[in-house]
Design an enzyme around this catalytic site. Structure first.
Site, mmCIF file in Angstrom:
data_model
loop_
_atom_site.group_PDB
_atom_site.id
_atom_site.type_symbol
_atom_site.label_atom_id
_atom_site.label_comp_id
_atom_site.label_asym_id
_atom_site.label_seq_id
_atom_site.Cartn_x
_atom_site.Cartn_y
_atom_site.Cartn_z
ATOM 1 N N ARG A 242 -7.484 -0.561 0.906
ATOM 2 C CA ARG A 242 -7.921 -1.850 0.363
ATOM 3 C C ARG A 242 -8.321 -1.733 -1.103
ATOM 4 O O ARG A 242 -8.271 -2.730 -1.837
ATOM 5 C CB ARG A 242 -9.060 -2.407 1.216
ATOM 6 C CG ARG A 242 -10.329 -1.571 1.216
ATOM 7 C CD ARG A 242 -11.225 -1.860 2.406
ATOM 8 N NE ARG A 242 -10.626 -1.392 3.647
ATOM 9 C CZ ARG A 242 -11.173 -1.561 4.853
ATOM 10 N NH1 ARG A 242 -12.343 -2.181 4.974
ATOM 11 N NH2 ARG A 242 -10.575 -1.110 5.934
ATOM 12 N N GLU B 12 -9.536 3.474 1.912
ATOM 13 C CA GLU B 12 -9.008 3.550 0.549
ATOM 14 C C GLU B 12 -7.870 2.571 0.276
ATOM 15 O O GLU B 12 -7.653 2.171 -0.866
ATOM 16 C CB GLU B 12 -8.524 4.983 0.262
ATOM 17 C CG GLU B 12 -7.120 5.326 0.702
ATOM 18 C CD GLU B 12 -6.883 5.214 2.205
ATOM 19 O OE1 GLU B 12 -5.745 4.908 2.599
ATOM 20 O OE2 GLU B 12 -7.828 5.441 2.986
ATOM 21 N N LYS C 167 0.852 -1.189 0.000
ATOM 22 C CA LYS C 167 0.000 0.000 0.000
ATOM 23 C C LYS C 167 0.890 1.243 0.000
ATOM 24 O O LYS C 167 1.749 1.406 0.866
ATOM 25 C CB LYS C 167 -0.897 0.000 1.241
ATOM 26 C CG LYS C 167 -1.752 1.264 1.383
ATOM 27 C CD LYS C 167 -2.524 1.244 2.705
ATOM 28 C CE LYS C 167 -3.265 2.573 2.939
ATOM 29 N NZ LYS C 167 -3.945 2.592 4.255
ATOM 30 N N LYS D 199 -10.441 12.748 7.683
ATOM 31 C CA LYS D 199 -9.998 12.380 9.020
ATOM 32 C C LYS D 199 -10.019 13.590 9.949
ATOM 33 O O LYS D 199 -9.985 14.741 9.490
ATOM 34 C CB LYS D 199 -8.559 11.851 8.955
ATOM 35 C CG LYS D 199 -8.375 10.536 8.228
ATOM 36 C CD LYS D 199 -6.897 10.172 8.180
ATOM 37 C CE LYS D 199 -6.677 8.849 7.472
ATOM 38 N NZ LYS D 199 -7.170 7.700 8.246
ATOM 39 N N ASP E 287 -2.747 10.448 3.321
ATOM 40 C CA ASP E 287 -4.141 10.031 3.465
ATOM 41 C C ASP E 287 -4.909 11.031 4.302
ATOM 42 O O ASP E 287 -4.859 11.009 5.532
ATOM 43 C CB ASP E 287 -4.219 8.637 4.098
ATOM 44 C CG ASP E 287 -5.653 8.139 4.207
ATOM 45 O OD1 ASP E 287 -6.519 8.697 3.498
ATOM 46 O OD2 ASP E 287 -5.893 7.199 4.977
#
Length: 497
Positions: A350, A348, A264, A276, A269
């Site tokens: 996955r 995201e 990954k 978040k 992120d």
């Protein structure tokens, strides 16, 4: 990275800024491990000052004393190994003790390490720990006071001339360079390390290693669209900096096995539209630690010339909110045709991993391993220092065994079939999130959908990949490089099956 050498010289005569000695704790007070190596004056000094200085020999305790007696070194550095059930500490205790000492010895020109190193395994542990501890990230430091690791390390061992010891040292240097490489990538600022920059860094790393048989292929956004990589494109569409899929392959002649690694690589992120909380978001630059581990594991396997074909897939995207970002309720088509309803854009990892897993499986490897900072639920379940591993029973056990041999903490976790129902979608083949509880396991079940019958394991390193607290042992604050040692140990084990 420091230069490391082996010597069988008398520790007392070793000229260095610091001589590192192991100290164990006991009910009677601390005791020097390997005391027969050292002058009696030094041993007496340690035991005599223990009460005054509060020296206990506890793990990660590091104390400096002025050299006494006939020692050529300028100072003696005591590094704790904790209570010992055996005469000699185990490999991981040696790693941690050496690493803790070297981590404290920034600025030293030369360090002699006189921990127990009676055989190749102990030499490897001491060298690995010292090199892992001798790390500093100074890219953004502008002053001259930036911390610098020790420049030269000498490991004292009676086996200095043995081929097995020199081979162990050579492997330790390759391994430490790989871990340092991961740490550097994880610690880089996200304005400097975005998907295209990561792809360039991968190319540069391959070139710098000079390893034979390594090839890099980069798919840009146009190639991703043509290849049907809907997960990577969906996650990356909210950013002005488009995604990439990087394939790094090491192909020796007549390989004994074929291993695929998928990492990954979310270079930052934000959570996307499902944004978040602000607190702690700065640590989300580390969400690409899995891809970094994959890159440097492949390069380490190539540098060691292991007879195993290793292909790494770096799934790179930046997850940002914008007018072009994916929305909750969007449906993505993963490579191979399976559709995913996006219920939360912060799940995201996955999505990009699904594309990478499908691509990896298409090449029919013997085993596929994915590694990712995937879920906050990993931290809830296992804390910040223990990683999780899921998958089919055989491969999961193989990962746990490799981790144990390498000195990393991975805990086997199940994939309960009843949790799969939570991933049902009303409009697509599968949803990207399930029920609230068991989130780490549900994420594993999601990834399982994309590997078919290929032997597979999923390594969730969400907490251990980035140390937000104080350094410990050979582990610095920030990027840790976790996973490289385990993946490399597994590949080495496959080489001799």
């Amino acid at each position: 990275m420091p230069r490391v050498t082996l010597t069988s010289a008398n520790p007392a005569r070793q000229t260095a800024d610091a001589l590192v000695v192991a100290v164990a704790s006991s009910p009677a007070g601390p005791r020097v491990v390997g005391a027969d190596w050292l002058p009696a004056e030094t041993v007496e000094q340690v035991t005599g000052l223990a009460g005054v200085l509060g020296i206990t020999g506890a793990v990660d305790e590091v104390r400096r004393l002025p050299a006494a007696g006939k020692l050529a070194a300028r100072t003696v550095v005591l590094t704790g190994v904790g209570p010992l059930d055996e005469v000699v500490p185990d490999a991981e205790t040696l790693r941690r003790a050496a690493g803790a000492a070297l981590r404290e010895l920034t600025g030293a020109a030369s360090v002699a390490v006189a921990l127990p190193a009676e055989d190749a395994e102990q030499v490897a542990a001491v060298a690995e720990g010292a090199l892992l501890g001798a790390y500093a990230y100074t890219r953004y430091r502008s002053g001259e006071d930036a911390p610098a690791p020790a420049a030269e390390i000498t490991v004292l061992t009676p086996r200095a001339r043995d081929k097995s010891a020199t081979k162990a040292l050579a492997r330790a240097e390759v391994l430490a360079a790989a871990v340092h490489g991961v740490r550097d990538l994880v610690n880089a600022a996200p304005n400097d390390l975005y998907p295209a920059a990561f792809a360039d860094a991968a190319k540069a790393a391959v070139k710098d290693t000079g390893a034979k048989g390594v090839k890099v292929t980069v798919l840009d956004e146009k190639a991703l669209a043509a290849g049907g990589y809907g997960g990577i494109l969906g996650v990356g569409q909210g950013s002005a900096r488009p995604p990439r899929l990087v394939k790094v392959s090491y192909s020796p002649s007549r390989p004994a096995a074929k291993v695929a690694l998928v990492g990954k690589g979310i270079t930052f992120d934000s959570g996307g539209i499902s944004i978040k909380p602000a607190a702690g978001m700065d640590a989300m630059k580390s969400d690409m630690a899995g891809a970094a581990a994959v890159l440097h594991t492949v390069l380490a396997a190539a540098r060691l010339e292991l007879p195993v074909a290793v292909t790494g897939w770096l799934c790179l995207a930046e997850n940002m909110p914008s007018g072009t970002a994916q929305r909750p309720s969007d449906v993505l088509t993963i490579r191979g045709g399976k559709t995913v309803e996006v219920l939360n854009t912060d799940a995201e990892g996955r999505l990009v991993m699904a594309d990478g897993l499908v691509a990896a499986v298409e090449e029919k490897p013997d085993v596929v391993l994915d590694i990712a900072t995937l879920t906050g639920a990993q931290l809830v379940a296992l804390g910040p220092r223990v990683s999780a591993v899921m998958g089919d029973d055989s491969t999961r056990t193989e990962v746990v065994d490799a981790a144990g041999a390498a000195g990393e903490a991975f805990w086997p976790m199940p994939l309960p079939a009843d949790l799969r129902a939570g991933l049902k979608s009303k409009v697509a083949d599968i949803a990207n999130i399930g029920d609230r509880f068991g989130g780490m396991l549900t994420a594993g079940l999601f990834l399982q959908e994309f590997v078919g019958s290929t032997p597979w394991a999923h390594l969730d390193i969400a907490g251990p990949a980035f140390n937000e607290k104080a350094p410990f042992g050979y582990t610095p604050a920030g990027g840790t490089g976790v996973g490289v040692r385990t993946l490399l140990a597994l590949i080495e084990a496959r080489a001799i099956r």
